[in-house]
Design a protein around this motif. Structure first.
Motif, PDB file in Angstrom:
ATOM      1  N   PRO B  37       0.568  -1.196   0.151  1.00 14.74           N
ATOM      2  CA  PRO B  37       0.141  -0.137   0.176  1.00 14.74           C
ATOM      3  C   PRO B  37       0.597   0.919   0.078  1.00 14.74           C
ATOM      4  O   PRO B  37       0.339   2.445  -0.600  1.00 14.74           O
ATOM      5  CB  PRO B  37      -0.674  -0.559   1.978  1.00 14.74           C
ATOM      6  CG  PRO B  37      -0.799  -1.395   1.653  1.00 14.74           C
ATOM      7  CD  PRO B  37       0.390  -2.039   1.162  1.00 14.74           C
ATOM      8  N   ILE B  38       2.334   0.704   0.614  1.00 13.54           N
ATOM      9  CA  ILE B  38       2.844   2.735   0.417  1.00 13.54           C
ATOM     10  C   ILE B  38       3.276   2.582  -0.898  1.00 13.54           C
ATOM     11  O   ILE B  38       3.588   4.290  -1.510  1.00 13.54           O
ATOM     12  CB  ILE B  38       4.218   2.421   1.762  1.00 13.54           C
ATOM     13  CG1 ILE B  38       3.551   1.838   3.276  1.00 13.54           C
ATOM     14  CG2 ILE B  38       5.173   3.378   1.499  1.00 13.54           C
ATOM     15  CD1 ILE B  38       4.098   1.648   4.169  1.00 13.54           C
ATOM     16  N   ASN B  39       3.734   1.469  -1.050  1.00 10.18           N
ATOM     17  CA  ASN B  39       4.648   2.082  -2.920  1.00 10.18           C
ATOM     18  C   ASN B  39       3.284   1.919  -3.714  1.00 10.18           C
ATOM     19  O   ASN B  39       3.599   2.835  -4.409  1.00 10.18           O
ATOM     20  CB  ASN B  39       5.323   0.810  -2.540  1.00 10.18           C
ATOM     21  CG  ASN B  39       6.908   1.145  -2.390  1.00 10.18           C
ATOM     22  OD1 ASN B  39       7.165   1.853  -2.475  1.00 10.18           O
ATOM     23  ND2 ASN B  39       7.114   0.156  -2.768  1.00 10.18           N
ATOM     24  N   LEU B  40       2.487   2.088  -3.102  1.00 10.73           N
ATOM     25  CA  LEU B  40       1.218   1.793  -4.615  1.00 10.73           C
ATOM     26  C   LEU B  40       1.075   3.393  -4.154  1.00 10.73           C
ATOM     27  O   LEU B  40       1.045   4.131  -5.546  1.00 10.73           O
ATOM     28  CB  LEU B  40      -0.393   1.456  -4.345  1.00 10.73           C
ATOM     29  CG  LEU B  40      -1.140   1.537  -4.519  1.00 10.73           C
ATOM     30  CD1 LEU B  40      -0.919   1.018  -7.113  1.00 10.73           C
ATOM     31  CD2 LEU B  40      -2.478   0.409  -4.261  1.00 10.73           C
ATOM     32  N   VAL B  41       0.465   3.644  -3.668  1.00 10.80           N
ATOM     33  CA  VAL B  41       0.327   5.183  -2.799  1.00 10.80           C
ATOM     34  C   VAL B  41       1.669   6.105  -3.406  1.00 10.80           C
ATOM     35  O   VAL B  41       1.195   7.533  -3.729  1.00 10.80           O
ATOM     36  CB  VAL B  41      -0.637   5.617  -1.489  1.00 10.80           C
ATOM     37  CG1 VAL B  41      -0.765   7.465  -1.440  1.00 10.80           C
ATOM     38  CG2 VAL B  41      -1.660   4.767  -0.757  1.00 10.80           C
ATOM     39  N   LEU B  42       2.351   5.598  -3.031  1.00  8.78           N
ATOM     40  CA  LEU B  42       3.445   6.994  -3.802  1.00  8.78           C
ATOM     41  C   LEU B  42       3.648   6.430  -4.880  1.00  8.78           C
ATOM     42  O   LEU B  42       3.516   7.732  -5.555  1.00  8.78           O
ATOM     43  CB  LEU B  42       4.986   6.182  -3.213  1.00  8.78           C
ATOM     44  CG  LEU B  42       5.047   6.855  -1.605  1.00  8.78           C
ATOM     45  CD1 LEU B  42       6.572   6.159  -1.253  1.00  8.78           C
ATOM     46  CD2 LEU B  42       5.713   7.823  -2.135  1.00  8.78           C
ATOM     47  N   ASP B  43       3.585   5.531  -5.831  1.00  9.51           N
ATOM     48  CA  ASP B  43       3.510   5.181  -7.242  1.00  9.51           C
ATOM     49  C   ASP B  43       2.570   5.922  -8.027  1.00  9.51           C
ATOM     50  O   ASP B  43       2.745   7.347  -8.921  1.00  9.51           O
ATOM     51  CB  ASP B  43       3.458   3.629  -6.962  1.00  9.51           C
ATOM     52  CG  ASP B  43       3.312   3.947  -8.973  1.00  9.51           C
ATOM     53  OD1 ASP B  43       3.718   4.198  -9.806  1.00  9.51           O
ATOM     54  OD2 ASP B  43       3.493   2.528  -9.359  1.00  9.51           O
ATOM     55  N   GLU B  44       1.282   5.992  -7.442  1.00  7.98           N
ATOM     56  CA  GLU B  44       0.435   7.131  -7.700  1.00  7.98           C
ATOM     57  C   GLU B  44       0.243   8.249  -7.784  1.00  7.98           C
ATOM     58  O   GLU B  44       0.619   9.015  -8.788  1.00  7.98           O
ATOM     59  CB  GLU B  44      -1.319   6.438  -7.410  1.00  7.98           C
ATOM     60  CG  GLU B  44      -1.893   5.663  -7.454  1.00  7.98           C
ATOM     61  CD  GLU B  44      -1.743   4.361  -8.402  1.00  7.98           C
ATOM     62  OE1 GLU B  44      -1.981   5.658  -9.852  1.00  7.98           O
ATOM     63  OE2 GLU B  44      -2.083   3.702  -8.877  1.00  7.98           O
ATOM     64  N   TRP B  45       0.591   8.778  -7.121  1.00  8.02           N
ATOM     65  CA  TRP B  45       1.370  10.397  -6.458  1.00  8.02           C
ATOM     66  C   TRP B  45       2.271  10.765  -7.468  1.00  8.02           C
ATOM     67  O   TRP B  45       2.657  11.602  -7.888  1.00  8.02           O
ATOM     68  CB  TRP B  45       0.824  10.623  -5.036  1.00  8.02           C
ATOM     69  CG  TRP B  45       1.660  12.143  -4.575  1.00  8.02           C
ATOM     70  CD1 TRP B  45       2.507  12.539  -4.675  1.00  8.02           C
ATOM     71  CD2 TRP B  45       0.511  13.434  -5.210  1.00  8.02           C
ATOM     72  NE1 TRP B  45       2.447  13.992  -4.632  1.00  8.02           N
ATOM     73  CE2 TRP B  45       1.455  15.131  -3.958  1.00  8.02           C
ATOM     74  CE3 TRP B  45      -1.032  13.478  -5.013  1.00  8.02           C
ATOM     75  CZ2 TRP B  45       0.774  15.379  -4.291  1.00  8.02           C
ATOM     76  CZ3 TRP B  45      -1.765  14.170  -5.359  1.00  8.02           C
ATOM     77  CH2 TRP B  45      -0.963  15.490  -5.089  1.00  8.02           C
ATOM     78  N   LEU B  46       3.132   9.944  -7.672  1.00  3.63           N
ATOM     79  CA  LEU B  46       4.454  10.531  -8.455  1.00  3.63           C
ATOM     80  C   LEU B  46       4.046  10.371  -9.614  1.00  3.63           C
ATOM     81  O   LEU B  46       4.667  11.511 -10.409  1.00  3.63           O
ATOM     82  CB  LEU B  46       5.585   9.416  -8.025  1.00  3.63           C
ATOM     83  CG  LEU B  46       6.465   9.620  -6.675  1.00  3.63           C
ATOM     84  CD1 LEU B  46       7.081   8.797  -6.251  1.00  3.63           C
ATOM     85  CD2 LEU B  46       7.093  11.378  -6.151  1.00  3.63           C
ATOM     86  N   THR B  47       3.188   9.069 -10.183  1.00  2.00           N
ATOM     87  CA  THR B  47       3.038   9.889 -11.476  1.00  2.00           C
ATOM     88  C   THR B  47       2.190  10.219 -12.215  1.00  2.00           C
ATOM     89  O   THR B  47       2.503  11.193 -13.120  1.00  2.00           O
ATOM     90  CB  THR B  47       2.052   8.158 -11.866  1.00  2.00           C
ATOM     91  OG1 THR B  47       2.978   6.741 -11.242  1.00  2.00           O
ATOM     92  CG2 THR B  47       1.764   7.692 -13.471  1.00  2.00           C
ATOM     93  N   ASN B  48       1.421  10.756 -11.010  1.00  2.00           N
ATOM     94  CA  ASN B  48       0.661  11.953 -11.330  1.00  2.00           C
ATOM     95  C   ASN B  48       1.576  12.934 -11.386  1.00  2.00           C
ATOM     96  O   ASN B  48       1.850  14.462 -12.900  1.00  2.00           O
ATOM     97  CB  ASN B  48      -0.397  12.402 -10.560  1.00  2.00           C
ATOM     98  CG  ASN B  48      -1.922  11.733 -10.367  1.00  2.00           C
ATOM     99  OD1 ASN B  48      -1.955  11.608 -11.948  1.00  2.00           O
ATOM    100  ND2 ASN B  48      -2.386  12.026  -9.424  1.00  2.00           N
TER     101      ASN B  48
END
Lengths: 111, 137
Positions: B37-48
């Motif tokens: 979950p931590i990496n998923l949320v970071l990924d989504e934010w950084l991708t944006n």
């Protein structure tokens, strides 16, 4: 990204491996759309996927829309935790057809 | 325990960061079930951020800081791109409807709201700071 494929009872089973994220999803989407030109129905196996983000889910949704347009059937299988949880909180488990294993998925396509 | 990472504004930085985040979590005693979950949320934010926030052609960097304490994990992402408040500027994710009507927009922010316990966003003097808290981890 690595994508393995096999044909079971005439149905193409596509197995992406590794990460389905904003880096790899465009390539995987192009691969699937190319395959859909010859295969109206598809099974996608998630057993070798260890990560999916919304970019990967977008590919699943686009593929499902296209398969439906083509009059085919899309069945996903071997979605283990924690990937299943990502499908779950997205509400995707209710709109996409999901099966435990590839053989069961192929049976559904051929039903 | 805390650690900071500086990343370039390119999508290929995200899997590299994910490995470093996993290593940090292991060292800091964060349970492995929290790493995804931590990496998923970071990924989504950084991708944006990487896709939309830096369209002026100038060079930018993003800083990610992780801090593990007894009461949970705090993640801070600081950038100098265009401001975008995930709590007020993002469209609500559409979570129902059939295959024909479903859209994927907004899912990344939906993950953030679902998987994190606290979200704070501040933007001042050209610097944007997203703070996420997850507890207990």
């Amino acid at each position: 990204m690595q994508v393995n494929e096999e044909t079971i009872d005439g149905v193409l089973v596509v197995s992406p491996a590794g990460r389905l994220d904003s880096n790899t999803s465009p390539e995987f989407e192009a691969h699937l759309f190319q395959r859909m030109e010859d295969h109206p129905s598809l099974v996608i196996r998630f057993g070798d996927v260890d990560y999916i983000s919304s970019a990967g889910l977008r590919v699943m949704l686009m593929t499902a829309k296209k398969v439906k347009q083509n009059g085919g059937r899309l069945v996903l299988c071997e979605i283990g935790d924690p990937i299943r949880e990502v499908f779950e909180i997205s509400g995707f488990l209710t709109i996409l057809e999901v099966c435990d294993d590839p053989r069961g998925a192929v049976e559904r396509v051929n039903a | 325990m805390q650690r900071a990472f500086r990343i370039q504004t390119e999508l290929r930085e995200i899997p590299r960061l994910a490995e470093q985040v996993e290593a940090f979590c292991e060292e800091a005693g964060v349970s492995m079930s929290s790493v995804y979950p931590i990496n998923l949320v970071l990924d989504e934010w950084l991708t944006n951020l990487i896709t939309y926030a830096f369209d002026d052609g100038a060079e930018h960097t993003i800083e990610v800081e992780l801090r593990k304490a007894d009461d949970g994990l705090t993640i801070t992402v600081t950038d100098d791109g265009q401001a975008f408040n995930p709590l007020t500027d993002a469209p609500e994710a559409q979570l129902d409807g059939d295959i024909d009507s479903r859209q994927v927009g907004g899912l990344g922010i939906h993950f953030m709201k679902t998987l994190m316990d606290e979200i704070d966003y501040r933007s001042a003097d050209g610097v944007n700071c997203l703070t996420l808290r997850k507890q207990p981890v």
